[in-house]
Design a protein around this motif. Structure first.
Motif, PDB file in Angstrom:
ATOM      1  N   THR A   1      55.451 -83.131  11.382  1.00 46.94           N
ATOM      2  CA  THR A   1      55.435 -84.121  10.303  1.00 46.94           C
ATOM      3  C   THR A   1      56.696 -84.065   9.449  1.00 46.94           C
ATOM      4  O   THR A   1      56.987 -85.004   8.731  1.00 46.94           O
ATOM      5  N   ARG A   2      57.408 -82.943   9.510  1.00 48.54           N
ATOM      6  CA  ARG A   2      58.591 -82.818   8.638  1.00 48.54           C
ATOM      7  C   ARG A   2      59.888 -83.120   9.372  1.00 48.54           C
ATOM      8  O   ARG A   2      60.954 -83.030   8.809  1.00 48.54           O
ATOM      9  N   ILE A   3      59.814 -83.405  10.681  1.00 48.26           N
ATOM     10  CA  ILE A   3      61.029 -83.724  11.436  1.00 48.26           C
ATOM     11  C   ILE A   3      61.211 -85.231  11.441  1.00 48.26           C
ATOM     12  O   ILE A   3      60.273 -85.969  11.742  1.00 48.26           O
ATOM     13  N   LYS A   4      62.410 -85.665  11.083  1.00 50.63           N
ATOM     14  CA  LYS A   4      62.672 -87.112  11.103  1.00 50.63           C
ATOM     15  C   LYS A   4      63.541 -87.433  12.310  1.00 50.63           C
ATOM     16  O   LYS A   4      64.716 -87.100  12.352  1.00 50.63           O
ATOM     17  N   GLN A   5      62.938 -88.039  13.339  1.00 46.87           N
ATOM     18  CA  GLN A   5      63.686 -88.466  14.526  1.00 46.87           C
ATOM     19  C   GLN A   5      63.061 -89.751  15.024  1.00 46.87           C
ATOM     20  O   GLN A   5      61.872 -89.809  15.271  1.00 46.87           O
ATOM     21  N   GLY A   6      63.875 -90.785  15.175  1.00 48.55           N
ATOM     22  CA  GLY A   6      63.352 -92.023  15.742  1.00 48.55           C
ATOM     23  C   GLY A   6      63.326 -91.928  17.258  1.00 48.55           C
ATOM     24  O   GLY A   6      63.939 -91.030  17.847  1.00 48.55           O
ATOM     25  N   LEU A   7      62.630 -92.880  17.906  1.00 52.65           N
ATOM     26  CA  LEU A   7      62.551 -92.878  19.364  1.00 52.65           C
ATOM     27  C   LEU A   7      63.935 -93.094  19.966  1.00 52.65           C
ATOM     28  O   LEU A   7      64.314 -92.437  20.937  1.00 52.65           O
ATOM     29  N   MET A   8      64.719 -93.995  19.370  1.00 53.36           N
ATOM     30  CA  MET A   8      66.050 -94.288  19.913  1.00 53.36           C
ATOM     31  C   MET A   8      66.955 -93.062  19.841  1.00 53.36           C
ATOM     32  O   MET A   8      67.654 -92.736  20.793  1.00 53.36           O
ATOM     33  N   SER A   9      66.936 -92.380  18.688  1.00 59.13           N
ATOM     34  CA  SER A   9      67.809 -91.212  18.569  1.00 59.13           C
ATOM     35  C   SER A   9      67.351 -90.120  19.526  1.00 59.13           C
ATOM     36  O   SER A   9      68.160 -89.374  20.070  1.00 59.13           O
TER      37      SER A   9
ATOM     38  N   GLY B   1      52.509-102.378  29.025  1.00 55.87           N
ATOM     39  CA  GLY B   1      52.241-100.955  28.828  1.00 55.87           C
ATOM     40  C   GLY B   1      51.525-100.710  27.512  1.00 55.87           C
ATOM     41  O   GLY B   1      50.556 -99.950  27.444  1.00 55.87           O
ATOM     42  N   VAL B   2      51.988-101.390  26.462  1.00 49.70           N
ATOM     43  CA  VAL B   2      51.336-101.242  25.162  1.00 49.70           C
ATOM     44  C   VAL B   2      49.909-101.786  25.226  1.00 49.70           C
ATOM     45  O   VAL B   2      48.977-101.190  24.691  1.00 49.70           O
TER      46      VAL B   2
ATOM     47  N   GLY C   1      47.441 -91.558  18.409  1.00 49.62           N
ATOM     48  CA  GLY C   1      47.318 -92.906  18.952  1.00 49.62           C
ATOM     49  C   GLY C   1      48.677 -93.522  19.180  1.00 49.62           C
ATOM     50  O   GLY C   1      48.995 -94.020  20.258  1.00 49.62           O
ATOM     51  N   ARG C   2      49.532 -93.444  18.171  1.00 54.76           N
ATOM     52  CA  ARG C   2      50.854 -94.015  18.278  1.00 54.76           C
ATOM     53  C   ARG C   2      51.642 -93.316  19.390  1.00 54.76           C
ATOM     54  O   ARG C   2      52.294 -93.972  20.209  1.00 54.76           O
ATOM     55  N   ALA C   3      51.562 -91.990  19.434  1.00 58.64           N
ATOM     56  CA  ALA C   3      52.323 -91.240  20.445  1.00 58.64           C
ATOM     57  C   ALA C   3      51.913 -91.646  21.856  1.00 58.64           C
ATOM     58  O   ALA C   3      52.755 -91.801  22.743  1.00 58.64           O
ATOM     59  N   LYS C   4      50.597 -91.867  22.052  1.00 54.61           N
ATOM     60  CA  LYS C   4      50.133 -92.225  23.392  1.00 54.61           C
ATOM     61  C   LYS C   4      50.627 -93.611  23.780  1.00 54.61           C
ATOM     62  O   LYS C   4      51.020 -93.857  24.932  1.00 54.61           O
ATOM     63  N   ILE C   5      50.623 -94.537  22.812  1.00 56.56           N
ATOM     64  CA  ILE C   5      51.094 -95.892  23.126  1.00 56.56           C
ATOM     65  C   ILE C   5      52.590 -95.863  23.450  1.00 56.56           C
ATOM     66  O   ILE C   5      53.060 -96.552  24.357  1.00 56.56           O
ATOM     67  N   VAL C   6      53.339 -95.028  22.727  1.00 53.49           N
ATOM     68  CA  VAL C   6      54.777 -94.919  23.020  1.00 53.49           C
ATOM     69  C   VAL C   6      54.977 -94.380  24.432  1.00 53.49           C
ATOM     70  O   VAL C   6      55.860 -94.838  25.167  1.00 53.49           O
ATOM     71  N   ALA C   7      54.140 -93.431  24.848  1.00 57.19           N
ATOM     72  CA  ALA C   7      54.254 -92.894  26.211  1.00 57.19           C
ATOM     73  C   ALA C   7      54.059 -94.011  27.233  1.00 57.19           C
ATOM     74  O   ALA C   7      54.839 -94.153  28.179  1.00 57.19           O
ATOM     75  N   PHE C   8      53.022 -94.831  27.020  1.00 56.50           N
ATOM     76  CA  PHE C   8      52.788 -95.950  27.936  1.00 56.50           C
ATOM     77  C   PHE C   8      53.953 -96.935  27.896  1.00 56.50           C
ATOM     78  O   PHE C   8      54.373 -97.461  28.928  1.00 56.50           O
TER      79      PHE C   8
END
Lengths: 254, 524
Positions: free
Chosen positions: A103-111, B309-310, B424-431
């Motif tokens: 919860t304390r790590i800030k990383q976006g999916l793109m980065s 996927g989503v 929930g969000r993490a699983k959707i991102v995986a898909f």
């Protein structure tokens, strides 16, 4: 930060596990929660950490009601360990602690996809902090051992390190010394003192009453879902109701 | 006190010391077996002249006319025999290789009614060798020191070049079809046995671990060399139009399997309808092929698949485990039936969508030969780049906050939540990520084939993809590529066995799962 359970009741079908329990966890203290088996200690923990939604009553964190969602509780600074150790056993010790830091790590999916400079900085910070937590609880800071191959005592310590990595305000330990010998128990006691000295409130469930009375600032006794006695250790230890709950009464004493 | 001790293997206690001659005999088992392997390799294997093939004269009694020509499987047997004689640790893998080679050839020659003594002798030698190897006390693991960078680079170059040779030799082993080589399937399987034995010997001497430690230390260098080697494949003996087409199909499935590896291997979400995402990407690209250039069509395919996927991922918020598998199975079936019935006129139904133009970049159509390279080489190159990209996505995500959250969900979803992971969000991102990769692969698939029909996306394809992930090693980066290569090469190479093909395929899967349950490439 104060965590308050206000008139919390929890029923599973017809079984009332908690019955109108009120508990205040003040800032920077060590709180003990004791009671016979099945008294509802872990159920209370689960209510306080958002795992269960109480049937009635509410849980307040700094005056705001806590959602019944463990992820939100963790984000707001309530961390916990589990009675039966629940590590991510296939991951390394370091990765376990890094998940605790989630919860304390800030990383976006793109980065995360491209591993740019900002990502590498945040990752390096997180790893450094995780290693510090491993060292704090007395584990090897390299942390490359898979969690499942650590010894039992080290697994308990790793759970604590994982919970600490998320910068909690309140740390809830569910039987941290279960199955440990005397010297290991003493080491855990020292560790809990050090956690309190970092400014973190610790709530401990234990069966070892000697451990609780020598460690805690406040002790709460839960019996059959009701809060029987609350107070400083000396008062609780000598309270006749507590003795009765633990040792029972005899015909002679009546 | 330790809870999870590694399971102790109970070996039979060492046989009591036997007096005199018996003890000598027991000690002589291994050398005797090695000599017997060499003898078996040089004996005649077939009792009649077999037509064609890479070793026609040597496969028969005529062998004695030209004993200096030790080629093909005989060469492999001689090498394994020498290894067993000279290298004590090599005995077990060599024995397994010898047994595999002998069994494959004997089964094949028996089928032709042409079995001679070479096979039985070699099989007996292999069994004797295995017996001798199993009786030896376990040895400590060998560890080799990491050399200075210059040496390491050289070793890595040689290792990857050897890998390139091995891939090319495996692809071409046994030739292209039944017409050119009537016992190509047997040759290929025997070669696979030899390859596994060599890998086993290298692993027993710590060479594989040594190389992987070096490539870990010189990551950038090894990635560059590996990519270079992969792009060199068209210049080897595998550089024919046929093998390039096979290799680029493998690339498409490998990229899809990497996507599935994110969903199943990292996040632990069992998806039984995954090939639908490949199909969505393929049909999207097929419909856009005449209207827009390839990069746009590929992007559209990837995005459309990602959106689906989503959509498929959202039920995962409510269902777990077996139930999720059923939901994804249903999704795969819905897609298949919808495509079959040409829903919205988008899939062509039973007619499929024909006439998709080849990828055309700067006026160069990808299907035509260029320079000395056969047609299809550039599809191979593009699929190599795609697989490399997919591997980078998997590797980078694996070592990030997102990837750790997926692993945590796989290990214990409740605890992951308690650690603050929004599961929930993490699983959707995986898909989302997995389906996007599959959609991209689908776009290349459509252009490469020129025709896309619904039959390419049935349930068995999903299962094969899943098997590729499990076989290769769940959650590992090269695992899905190794698994996909094996699973999509095997059916191609085993065509000679026609009816028995699927049975052999299943048998191979069972054997691998029995003896290496963590997958061919293990993460620890």
């Amino acid at each position: 930060m104060t965590l308050i359970a206000e008139n919390v009741s929890m029923a599973f079908g017809g079984l009332v596990a908690l019955d109108d329990v009120t508990l205040t966890v003040p800032d920077r203290a060590i709180i003990g929660l004791i009671g016979p088996n099945g008294a509802g200690k872990t159920t209370l923990f689960n209510c306080l950490t958002g795992l269960y939604a109480p049937t009635s009553g509410r849980v307040l964190l700094d005056g705001r009601p806590l959602e019944a969602d463990p992820a939100e509780a963790a984000r707001h600074g309530v961390a916990r360990t589990f009675q039966n150790i629940r590590l991510f056993s296939g991951m390394s010790a370091l990765e376990n602690v890094l998940v605790g830091r989630h919860t304390r790590i800030k990383q976006g999916l793109m980065s995360a996809l491209f591993h740019g400079p900002a990502f590498r900085r945040s990752e390096a910070e997180a790893v450094e902090r995780a290693r510090a937590e491993l060292a704090f609880v007395g584990l090897d800071p390299a942390g490359d051992t898979p969690a499942r191959s650590l010894s039992y005592g080290d697994q308990r310590r790793l759970e604590i390190a994982r919970a600490l990595a998320g910068d909690p305000a309140v740390l809830m330990l569910d039987e941290p010394t279960a199955g440990m010998n005397g010297s290991e128990t003493t080491a855990i006691r020292t560790l809990i003192g050090a956690i309190r000295d970092r400014g973190i409130t610790v709530v401990v469930i234990e069966h070892d009453t000697k451990f609780i009375f020598s460690l805690c600032d406040h002790v709460h006794v839960l019996v059959r879902g009701r809060m029987l006695v609350s107070g400083p250790p000396e008062a609780v230890r000598t309270d006749p109701r507590v003795i009765e709950a633990y040792l029972g009464t005899t015909e002679c004493s009546k | 006190m330790t809870l999870d001790r590694p399971p102790v293997r109970h070996r039979k206690p060492a046989a009591p010391e036997l007096p005199g001659p018996a003890a000598v005999l027991l000690r002589l088992r291994a050398p005797a077996a090695a000599v017997l392997v060499l003898a078996g390799a040089l004996l005649p294997w077939a009792s009649v002249v077999l037509p064609g093939g890479a070793y026609p004269d040597l496969a028969t009694l005529q062998f004695f006319d030209a004993p200096h020509l030790v080629t093909g499987f005989r060469l492999h047997l001689v090498l394994l025999g020498l290894a067993a004689a000279l290298l004590p640790r090599a005995r077990k893998p060599a024995a397994i290789g010898v047994i595999a080679i002998a069994l494959v050839h004997m089964a094949f020659l028996t089928g032709l009614g042409a079995l001679s003594i070479g096979g039985p002798v070699t099989l007996a030698a292999g069994a004797l060798l295995l017996w001798a190897a199993r009786a030896e006390p376990p040895r400590p693991r060998m560890e080799l020191k990491t050399p200075p960078p210059a040496v390491a680079w050289l070793v890595l170059l040689v290792a990857f070049a050897a890998l390139l040779w091995l891939v090319s030799a495996t692809l071409t082993a046994g030739g292209q079809s039944r017409a050119t080589n009537p016992y190509g399937g047997a040759e290929f399987l025997a070669f696979l046995g030899f390859g596994l034995a060599v890998a086993g010997v290298l692993s027993a001497y710590g060479v594989l671990a040594w190389i992987s430690a070096m490539s870990e230390r010189h990551r950038i260098f090894s990635i560059a060399v590996l990519l270079g080697c992969a792009l060199m494949l068209p210049f080897t003996q595998a550089g024919t139009g046929y093998w390039m087409t096979v290799a680029s199909s493998i690339g498409v499935y490998a990229a899809t399997a990497i996507g599935l590896n994110i969903v199943v291997g990292l996040a632990g979400l069992l998806d039984l309808g995954y090939v639908a995402f490949l199909g969505i990407g393929a049909f999207t690209a097929a419909n856009l092929a005449h209207a827009v250039p390839f990069p746009v069509a590929a992007l559209a395919g990837a995005v459309t698949a990602g959106v689906f996927g989503v959509v498929v991922g959202s039920p995962t918020l409510r269902v777990r485990g077996d139930y999720l598998a059923i939901v994804t199975l249903a999704f795969g079936e819905i897609f298949f039936r919808a495509a079959q019935n040409d829903i919205g006129g988008l899939t062509g139904g039973a007619n499929s969508i024909p006439g998709i133009p080849p990828i055309n970049v700067l006026g160069l159509a990808f299907n035509e030969p260029v320079g000395g390279l056969p047609g299809g080489s550039r599809y191979y190159m593009i699929s190599v780049l795609m697989v490399a990209g997919a591997m980078a996505v998997l590797a980078n995500l694996r070592r990030s906050r997102t990837g750790r959250a997926w692993l945590a969900i796989r290990e214990d979803e409740d605890v992951a939540r308690a650690m603050g992971v929004r599961t929930g969000r993490a699983k959707i991102v995986a898909f989302l990520v997995g389906a996007t990769l599959a959609g991209l692969a689908g776009a290349v698939f459509a252009h490469k084939l020129g025709t896309v029909g619904y039959e390419s996306f049935d349930f068995s394809e999903s299962v094969t993809l899943l098997a590729a992930v499990v076989l290769g090693g769940m959650g590992t980066v090269p695992g899905a590529v190794v698994g996909a290569s094996l699973l999509f090469v095997l059916p191609e190479k085993l065509r000679e066995f026609s009816d028995y093909r699927l049975m052999l395929f299943g048998l191979a899967l069972i054997l691998i799962m029995r003896f290496r349950p963590q997958g061919l490439v293990s993460s620890s």
